[in-house]
Design a protein around this motif. Sequence first.
Motif, mmCIF file in Angstrom:
data_model
loop_
_atom_site.group_PDB
_atom_site.id
_atom_site.type_symbol
_atom_site.label_atom_id
_atom_site.label_comp_id
_atom_site.label_asym_id
_atom_site.label_seq_id
_atom_site.Cartn_x
_atom_site.Cartn_y
_atom_site.Cartn_z
ATOM 1 N N THR A 52 0.834 -1.199 0.000
ATOM 2 C CA THR A 52 0.000 0.000 0.000
ATOM 3 C C THR A 52 0.869 1.250 0.000
ATOM 4 O O THR A 52 0.583 2.212 -0.708
ATOM 5 C CB THR A 52 -0.945 -0.005 1.221
ATOM 6 O OG1 THR A 52 -1.744 -1.178 1.171
ATOM 7 C CG2 THR A 52 -1.849 1.212 1.228
ATOM 8 N N SER A 56 0.853 4.096 -2.750
ATOM 9 C CA SER A 56 0.593 5.478 -2.323
ATOM 10 C C SER A 56 1.645 6.420 -2.882
ATOM 11 O O SER A 56 1.322 7.505 -3.368
ATOM 12 C CB SER A 56 0.602 5.578 -0.795
ATOM 13 O OG SER A 56 -0.471 4.889 -0.238
ATOM 14 N N CYS A 61 -0.652 9.792 -3.166
ATOM 15 C CA CYS A 61 -1.895 9.754 -2.412
ATOM 16 C C CYS A 61 -1.575 9.323 -0.980
ATOM 17 O O CYS A 61 -0.644 8.550 -0.756
ATOM 18 C CB CYS A 61 -2.824 8.749 -3.094
ATOM 19 S SG CYS A 61 -4.491 8.686 -2.461
ATOM 20 N N PRO A 63 -1.713 7.169 2.325
ATOM 21 C CA PRO A 63 -1.972 5.729 2.482
ATOM 22 C C PRO A 63 -3.413 5.396 2.869
ATOM 23 O O PRO A 63 -3.961 4.401 2.391
ATOM 24 C CB PRO A 63 -0.995 5.317 3.586
ATOM 25 C CG PRO A 63 0.137 6.286 3.450
ATOM 26 C CD PRO A 63 -0.521 7.595 3.066
ATOM 27 N N THR A 66 -5.339 5.467 -0.260
ATOM 28 C CA THR A 66 -4.974 4.311 -1.076
ATOM 29 C C THR A 66 -5.648 3.056 -0.541
ATOM 30 O O THR A 66 -6.109 2.216 -1.315
ATOM 31 C CB THR A 66 -3.440 4.140 -1.109
ATOM 32 O OG1 THR A 66 -2.862 5.351 -1.596
ATOM 33 C CG2 THR A 66 -3.026 2.992 -2.008
#
Length: 160
Positions: A52, A56, A61, A63, A66
């Motif tokens: 992740t 991200s 973005c 986390p 995400t």
Amino acid sequence: MANDEDRTQGLRMRVHELQQLLDNSVRRTVDELGLTLAQANALRHLGSPLTTRELSDRIVCEPSNTTFVADKLEKAGYIVRRPHPTDRRMRYLALTPSGSRLRRVLLERIRSNDPLPGLSDDELTALESHLDQALASSGSAGSDGSAGSDGSDGSAGAGG
């Protein structure tokens, strides 16, 4: 001097128009596939399994956002979470067979609607070189893959 400023402004407007064409093309494709821009952007980057955090970083973005996107993709059957081979605290996000098919369709449609194929190889090379030069002089990323190193245009945003 004013002539150079007019020319620079004209170039900025052209780059902006091209970005709008690319964005509109991606948005149409994403809408047709029933995805959000964030989901499409995640799929675009999941050519191989990522944590992740890695995803991200790639889609720029948070986390938590995400994770929300990954939850939606997992619920739709496009990704699965797998244990990390060396760190049991982490999990990999990996495409399912249907996720791989959707990713392939997404990238093919984005490429087929791309306004750049009308340029020759030499013209594309020159454009790429000039854009990299402009980005480098401004301190921005260039040929590091930020513009879609997987063959897409990179314009699928990170929202919702």
